[in-house]
Enzyme design. Sequence first.
Site, mmCIF file in Angstrom:
data_model
loop_
_atom_site.group_PDB
_atom_site.id
_atom_site.type_symbol
_atom_site.label_atom_id
_atom_site.label_comp_id
_atom_site.label_asym_id
_atom_site.label_seq_id
_atom_site.Cartn_x
_atom_site.Cartn_y
_atom_site.Cartn_z
ATOM 1 N N LYS A 44 -41.201 24.251 38.302
ATOM 2 C CA LYS A 44 -41.430 23.573 39.575
ATOM 3 C C LYS A 44 -40.278 22.632 39.957
ATOM 4 C CE LYS A 44 -45.005 25.962 40.228
ATOM 5 N NZ LYS A 44 -46.264 25.888 39.571
HETATM 6 C C1 PLP Z 1 -47.711 26.281 39.160
HETATM 7 C C2 PLP Z 1 -48.904 26.343 40.031
HETATM 8 C C3 PLP Z 1 -50.140 25.772 39.661
HETATM 9 C C4 PLP Z 1 -50.439 25.331 38.268
HETATM 10 O O1 PLP Z 1 -49.659 24.349 37.761
HETATM 11 P P1 PLP Z 1 -49.506 24.225 36.156
HETATM 12 O O2 PLP Z 1 -48.842 22.886 36.042
HETATM 13 O O3 PLP Z 1 -48.634 25.346 35.700
HETATM 14 O O4 PLP Z 1 -50.859 24.231 35.588
HETATM 15 C C5 PLP Z 1 -51.160 25.735 40.600
HETATM 16 N N1 PLP Z 1 -51.001 26.261 41.825
HETATM 17 C C6 PLP Z 1 -49.851 26.835 42.214
HETATM 18 C C7 PLP Z 1 -49.743 27.380 43.593
HETATM 19 C C8 PLP Z 1 -48.777 26.920 41.319
HETATM 20 O O5 PLP Z 1 -47.650 27.539 41.700
#
Ligand code: PLP
Length: 386
Positions: free
Chosen positions: A187
């Site tokens: 992210k």
């Molecule tokens: C990455 C992601 C999540 C989950 O986040 P994590 O930190 O990996 O649990 C939730 N929603 C979307 C749209 C994502 O891309």
Amino acid sequence: MPGYELMGIEEQREVNEVFDSGGVLFRQGFDALRGGCFKVKEFEEKFAEKLSTNFALAVTSGTAALRIALATIGLKPGDEVITQSFTFVATVEAIIEAGGTPICAEIDDTLNMDPANLRKKITSRTKAVIVVHMLGTPARIIEINKICNECGLSLIEDTAWGCGGSVSGKALGTWGRMGTFSFDFAKTITTGEGGMIVFKNNDDYLAASAWHDHGHENNPMVPRWEDTRKSSGFNYRMMELQGAVGLAQLKKLDSILKFHKENYYKIYEKIKNIKGITFRTVPDNSIQTHDALIFFVENSEIAKKCRKEFLNIGCSTKILPEAISWHFAGEWSHMQELVGACQGDLANAYPASKDLLLRAVALPINIKMDSNYPEKISKALKKIFT
Ligand SMILES: *Cc1c(COP(=O)(O)O)cnc(C)c1O
């Protein structure tokens, strides 16, 4: 792509400070041992400030953030939560884990929730809406917020890809009742694993804070082992080392977004006039995080051909078209709750979304980009489209 490309000495220094101050890795308490070092708390405060909102709560992941948000609104078994057909599995998993019934609305040419289709999916059992700002482009948040207000539904923004984006000057994540963020390693900013929830209102913040910590109210009048509580909860606490990394990453957010935008436009300028491709719609007055550059082609064969040409020259695509099975609800036959909610016909449940996604191609945007990358992409595309 993201903050991991800039992981460096700043993160290391923040982590060292935790150890230099006494090595307390727990987010609260142990006051005598920690020399005033509270990294998670500081990360929360700085994050809320950055988004010009009131409260932020750091948690263990973006998925946990969604789960906690649903606990905070008091979701009950049988309540319906509407999200969108194009998202990561985590959004729907959180609804299932909270005992809710997941309903997916179609997406439109923004590749985010179609407001008109959202309206059609609302029933007397609908309790909340989770809109997703998928791959860094804002959803039609103004329209969606209006519908939720009209119908008395809680709006949660899954802002996992939208950290730093905005609409009409208002940060993504701060439009709804709550906004959730992910700091997983892919992210925009990362703490390895981690997440955040932002809140407008104090009661929601307090309820979420307690629920993510076994119901602990962190009552300042008593020591933790005598702490007061009103309900049970769970453990989704972030720890100090993650908070430390988060603080360093947050300071880099603006420059990450600047690099993203520059590189996005370097590619866009090279390919914008190619006949045969059209670009994802960006809602008016919105600022993207420029996490990916997405275009549509005529059909899925051509989309696959684009991917193949890109692979041939050592360039990848991002999610589309290759990772559709993790990001399109029409593929999730392993989720009984989702299959049940569309009378068993999952494959045909989202025809408009399927049509858009199968002919979409996403180019990842990286901070560190070879100077000849835009030209390479353009050449590969021209091979297909002339
Ligand atoms: C990455 C992601 C999540 C989950 O986040 P994590 O930190 O990996 O649990 C939730 N929603 C979307 C749209 C994502 O891309």
